[in-house]
Design an enzyme around this catalytic site. Structure first.
Site, PDB file in Angstrom:
ATOM      1  N   GLY A  13       0.811  -1.225   0.000  1.00  0.00           N
ATOM      2  CA  GLY A  13       0.000   0.000   0.000  1.00  0.00           C
ATOM      3  C   GLY A  13       0.838   1.266   0.000  1.00  0.00           C
ATOM      4  N   ALA A  14       0.133   2.419  -0.032  1.00  0.00           N
ATOM      5  CA  ALA A  14       0.810   3.718  -0.040  1.00  0.00           C
ATOM      6  C   ALA A  14       1.681   3.853   1.211  1.00  0.00           C
ATOM      7  CB  ALA A  14      -0.227   4.844  -0.109  1.00  0.00           C
ATOM      8  N   VAL A  15       1.160   3.449   2.358  1.00  0.00           N
ATOM      9  CA  VAL A  15       1.915   3.558   3.616  1.00  0.00           C
ATOM     10  C   VAL A  15       2.947   2.429   3.711  1.00  0.00           C
ATOM     11  CG1 VAL A  15       1.763   3.528   6.133  1.00  0.00           C
ATOM     12  CG2 VAL A  15      -0.016   4.668   4.811  1.00  0.00           C
ATOM     13  N   SER A  41      -1.740  -9.862  -4.031  1.00  0.00           N
ATOM     14  CA  SER A  41      -0.325  -9.475  -4.180  1.00  0.00           C
ATOM     15  C   SER A  41       0.634 -10.611  -3.850  1.00  0.00           C
ATOM     16  CB  SER A  41       0.002  -8.311  -3.249  1.00  0.00           C
ATOM     17  OG  SER A  41      -0.879  -7.258  -3.451  1.00  0.00           O
ATOM     18  N   CYS A 129      -2.970  11.004  10.506  1.00  0.00           N
ATOM     19  CA  CYS A 129      -1.862  11.765   9.897  1.00  0.00           C
ATOM     20  C   CYS A 129      -1.944  13.265  10.193  1.00  0.00           C
ATOM     21  CB  CYS A 129      -1.834  11.526   8.392  1.00  0.00           C
ATOM     22  SG  CYS A 129      -3.444  11.509   7.600  1.00  0.00           S
ATOM     23  N   SER A 159      -2.677  11.187  -1.318  1.00  0.00           N
ATOM     24  CA  SER A 159      -2.024   9.936  -0.906  1.00  0.00           C
ATOM     25  C   SER A 159      -2.539   9.471   0.452  1.00  0.00           C
ATOM     26  CB  SER A 159      -0.501  10.068  -0.879  1.00  0.00           C
ATOM     27  OG  SER A 159      -0.121  11.096  -0.007  1.00  0.00           O
ATOM     28  N   PRO A 181     -15.063  16.443 -20.955  1.00  0.00           N
ATOM     29  CA  PRO A 181     -15.987  17.137 -20.057  1.00  0.00           C
ATOM     30  C   PRO A 181     -15.971  16.506 -18.656  1.00  0.00           C
ATOM     31  CG  PRO A 181     -17.110  16.351 -22.042  1.00  0.00           C
ATOM     32  CD  PRO A 181     -15.722  15.817 -22.097  1.00  0.00           C
ATOM     33  N   LYS A 223     -11.561  12.676  14.581  1.00  0.00           N
ATOM     34  CA  LYS A 223     -10.270  12.066  14.947  1.00  0.00           C
ATOM     35  C   LYS A 223      -9.330  13.159  15.443  1.00  0.00           C
ATOM     36  CE  LYS A 223     -10.676   8.720  11.227  1.00  0.00           C
ATOM     37  NZ  LYS A 223     -10.273   8.545   9.823  1.00  0.00           N
ATOM     38  N   HIS A 252       0.516  17.004   3.682  1.00  0.00           N
ATOM     39  CA  HIS A 252      -0.672  17.666   4.233  1.00  0.00           C
ATOM     40  C   HIS A 252      -0.269  19.051   4.745  1.00  0.00           C
ATOM     41  CE1 HIS A 252      -2.932  14.096   3.860  1.00  0.00           C
ATOM     42  NE2 HIS A 252      -3.084  13.731   5.123  1.00  0.00           N
ATOM     43  N   ASN A 325       2.512  13.303   4.757  1.00  0.00           N
ATOM     44  CA  ASN A 325       1.513  12.467   5.444  1.00  0.00           C
ATOM     45  C   ASN A 325       1.855  10.988   5.398  1.00  0.00           C
ATOM     46  OD1 ASN A 325       0.759  13.250   2.602  1.00  0.00           O
ATOM     47  ND2 ASN A 325      -0.564  11.478   2.860  1.00  0.00           N
TER      48      ASN A 325
HETATM   49  N1  LIG Z   1      -2.224   6.973   3.420  1.00  0.00           N
HETATM   50  C1  LIG Z   1      -2.027   7.599   4.564  1.00  0.00           C
HETATM   51  O1  LIG Z   1      -1.488   8.728   4.623  1.00  0.00           O
HETATM   52  C2  LIG Z   1      -2.425   6.975   5.872  1.00  0.00           C
HETATM   53  C3  LIG Z   1      -2.067   7.618   7.038  1.00  0.00           C
HETATM   54  C4  LIG Z   1      -2.396   7.045   8.260  1.00  0.00           C
HETATM   55  C5  LIG Z   1      -3.095   5.853   8.273  1.00  0.00           C
HETATM   56  N2  LIG Z   1      -3.447   5.244   7.121  1.00  0.00           N
HETATM   57  C6  LIG Z   1      -4.188   3.988   7.224  1.00  0.00           C
HETATM   58  O2  LIG Z   1      -3.379   2.907   6.800  1.00  0.00           O
HETATM   59  C7  LIG Z   1      -4.184   1.931   6.139  1.00  0.00           C
HETATM   60  C8  LIG Z   1      -3.634   1.679   4.745  1.00  0.00           C
HETATM   61  O3  LIG Z   1      -3.618   2.867   4.020  1.00  0.00           O
HETATM   62  P1  LIG Z   1      -2.937   3.022   2.597  1.00  0.00           P
HETATM   63  O4  LIG Z   1      -3.106   4.455   2.260  1.00  0.00           O
HETATM   64  O5  LIG Z   1      -1.566   2.431   2.558  1.00  0.00           O
HETATM   65  O6  LIG Z   1      -3.927   2.128   1.687  1.00  0.00           O
HETATM   66  P2  LIG Z   1      -3.688   1.416   0.276  1.00  0.00           P
HETATM   67  O7  LIG Z   1      -2.666   2.136  -0.539  1.00  0.00           O
HETATM   68  O8  LIG Z   1      -5.043   1.228  -0.296  1.00  0.00           O
HETATM   69  O9  LIG Z   1      -3.073  -0.028   0.679  1.00  0.00           O
HETATM   70  C9  LIG Z   1      -3.821  -0.990   1.357  1.00  0.00           C
HETATM   71  C10 LIG Z   1      -2.912  -2.156   1.748  1.00  0.00           C
HETATM   72  O10 LIG Z   1      -3.693  -3.090   2.498  1.00  0.00           O
HETATM   73  C11 LIG Z   1      -3.584  -4.375   1.886  1.00  0.00           C
HETATM   74  N3  LIG Z   1      -4.803  -5.162   2.044  1.00  0.00           N
HETATM   75  C12 LIG Z   1      -6.048  -4.847   1.627  1.00  0.00           C
HETATM   76  N4  LIG Z   1      -6.897  -5.862   1.898  1.00  0.00           N
HETATM   77  C13 LIG Z   1      -6.174  -6.821   2.512  1.00  0.00           C
HETATM   78  C14 LIG Z   1      -6.463  -8.111   3.027  1.00  0.00           C
HETATM   79  N5  LIG Z   1      -7.695  -8.630   2.960  1.00  0.00           N
HETATM   80  N6  LIG Z   1      -5.461  -8.822   3.594  1.00  0.00           N
HETATM   81  C15 LIG Z   1      -4.221  -8.336   3.645  1.00  0.00           C
HETATM   82  N7  LIG Z   1      -3.854  -7.105   3.164  1.00  0.00           N
HETATM   83  C16 LIG Z   1      -4.832  -6.372   2.599  1.00  0.00           C
HETATM   84  C17 LIG Z   1      -3.324  -4.066   0.431  1.00  0.00           C
HETATM   85  O11 LIG Z   1      -2.784  -5.208  -0.196  1.00  0.00           O
HETATM   86  P3  LIG Z   1      -3.070  -5.530  -1.768  1.00  0.00           P
HETATM   87  O12 LIG Z   1      -2.107  -4.658  -2.540  1.00  0.00           O
HETATM   88  O13 LIG Z   1      -2.746  -6.972  -1.866  1.00  0.00           O
HETATM   89  O14 LIG Z   1      -4.499  -5.206  -2.030  1.00  0.00           O
HETATM   90  C18 LIG Z   1      -2.339  -2.926   0.561  1.00  0.00           C
HETATM   91  O15 LIG Z   1      -1.062  -3.407   0.867  1.00  0.00           O
HETATM   92  C19 LIG Z   1      -5.618   2.476   6.165  1.00  0.00           C
HETATM   93  O16 LIG Z   1      -6.283   1.940   7.275  1.00  0.00           O
HETATM   94  C20 LIG Z   1      -5.415   3.958   6.343  1.00  0.00           C
HETATM   95  O17 LIG Z   1      -6.504   4.559   6.974  1.00  0.00           O
HETATM   96  C21 LIG Z   1      -3.122   5.771   5.908  1.00  0.00           C
END
Ligand SMILES: NC(=O)c1ccc[n+]([C@@H]2O[C@H](COP(=O)([O-])OP(=O)(O)OC[C@H]3O[C@@H](n4cnc5c(N)ncnc54)[C@H](OP(=O)(O)O)[C@@H]3O)[C@@H](O)[C@H]2O)c1
Length: 347
Positions: A13-15, A41, A129, A159, A181, A223, A252, A325
């Site tokens: 994921g992004a994080v 994955s 964040c 992100s 559009p 939050k 952010h 963030n």
């Molecule tokens: N982005 C931010 O700035 C941020 C900041 C603080 C907290 N968070 C929190 O961190 C979490 C992830 O955020 P993100 O932005 O990284 O999301 P994201 O880019 O959508 O990535 C989601 C990750 O979770 C995995 N995943 C999804 N379903 C799964 C499952 N059933 N079993 C195992 N792994 C699974 C995905 O794997 P696949 O690639 O295999 O689908 C991917 O590695 C969220 O709860 C978010 O609220 C995010």
């Protein structure tokens, strides 16, 4: 020296991707690493410290032999698998909002409340964040001047909503450049994947992050309100927030207004920020120096500038607070919690 066997949940994921990069340079003595994601994955490969690692599907047995598990795969995954990881002997640092307000779970920004880590029972929550960067900027002012009230408006990067939201913004931007559009742009995720309606973010500003909750505030806003009080261990601080998503990829920005107990001059406030751990003062209007989202990308610090006294309220101060963030807001704060715990001999 005790070796750490580390698992990253949500590694694609992004994080998670940022967590892997930071772990490569971490001071933690690493034993083994395990990168976990969904079945989609499993089998994908990546390089870590020069060696090829394979993404594995997350299952309960994934945590056998793991000392430290960094979770960022969504609240539902944390709810199900974090207790499983603890049961199998791991300490969990969780990036989702699932455990944050649980009174048994410390909610930690290492620059602000590292001592809360001593009370952990296996799970530590990483704050939201937008809250984290605000805490880094406000804690030195709270310590020196007392903090009575916070009113924050955020300008949050896409992100923060994950990889798919970033792709959606890129596609909409492309559509705009090709003169498509607006009603033909695809919008399936933002402002909030779980809500009924979706709107384009490109060339737009959306005053909704997460779903709406009580009082007309969104959960993201609640939050910021609730987590500020928990981290600062002070329910008397008045907090209000308006959270807005803007078409910035990462970083952010926040306009923060505070009211303090004591008065201070702008140079005194600047000096407090300049000396604060994790904060960087960027504040010279005569040279047009102020924090910018683009400049924050890839950095662990929180940048603070545009410091002004309120024109009418003697104890009112305005600040502009910016941070990456995905780093301080998520991956870095989580890893910093783990490194701090190791130094405190809690891991
Ligand atoms: N982005 C931010 O700035 C941020 C900041 C603080 C907290 N968070 C929190 O961190 C979490 C992830 O955020 P993100 O932005 O990284 O999301 P994201 O880019 O959508 O990535 C989601 C990750 O979770 C995995 N995943 C999804 N379903 C799964 C499952 N059933 N079993 C195992 N792994 C699974 C995905 O794997 P696949 O690639 O295999 O689908 C991917 O590695 C969220 O709860 C978010 O609220 C995010």
């Amino acid at each position: 020296m005790r070796k750490m066997n580390v698992a990253i949940v949500g590694a694609t994921g992004a994080v998670g991707t940022q967590m892997i990069k930071l772990l490569e340079d971490s001071s933690l003595p690493l034993g083994s690493v395990k990168f976990l994601a969904s079945k989609r994955s499993a089998g994908k490969q990546l390089s870590f410290r020069g060696e090829t690692q394979t993404i594995e599907e997350l299952v309960p047995e994934s945590f056998d032999g793991v000392n430290l598990a960094l979770f960022s795969a969504g609240g539902g995954i944390s709810a199900k698998f974090a207790p499983e990881a603890v049961k199998r002997g791991a300490v969990v640092v969780d990036n989702t909002s699932h455990f944050r307000m649980d009174p048994e779970v410390p909610l930690v920004v290492p620059e602000v409340n590292p001592e809360a880590l001593r009370k952990h029972k296996g799970i530590i929550a990483n704050p939201n964040c937008s809250t984290i960067q605000m805490m880094v900027a406000l804690e030195p002012l709270r310590q020196a001047l007392g903090l009575k009230r916070v009113i924050v408006s955020t300008y949050q990067a896409v992100s923060g909503a994950g990889n798919q939201a970033m792709e959606e913004l890129k596609q909409q931007t492309q559509d705009f450049l090709e003169d498509k559009p607006v009603d033909q742009w695809q919008a399936n995720i933002l402002p909030c994947g779980g809500d009924k309606k979706h709107y384009p973010l490109a060339f737009n500003a959306l005053p909704q992050i997460d779903v709406f909750a009580e009082g007309g505030y969104t959960y993201e806003e609640w939050k910021m309100i609730n987590e500020t009080k928990k981290i600062m261990e002070d329910d008397t601080i008045k907090v209000s927030a308006t959270c807005v998503r803007i078409p910035v990829m990462s970083g952010h920005s926040e306009s923060v207004y505070i009211e303090t107990e004591k008065t201070a001059t702008v140079p005194e406030i600047q000096a407090l920020i300049a000396e604060a751990p994790g904060a960087v003062l960027e504040d010279d209007p005569s040279q047009q120096i102020y924090p910018q989202a683009l400049n924050s990308v890839g950095k662990k610090e929180t940048f603070v500038g545009r410091i002004r006294k309120d024109p009418d309220e003697e104890k009112g101060i305005h600040l502009w607070v910016v941070s990456d963030n995905l780093l301080k807001g998520a991956a870095w704060n989580s890893l910093q919690i783990a490194e701090t715990m190791y130094e405190m001999e809690l891991l």
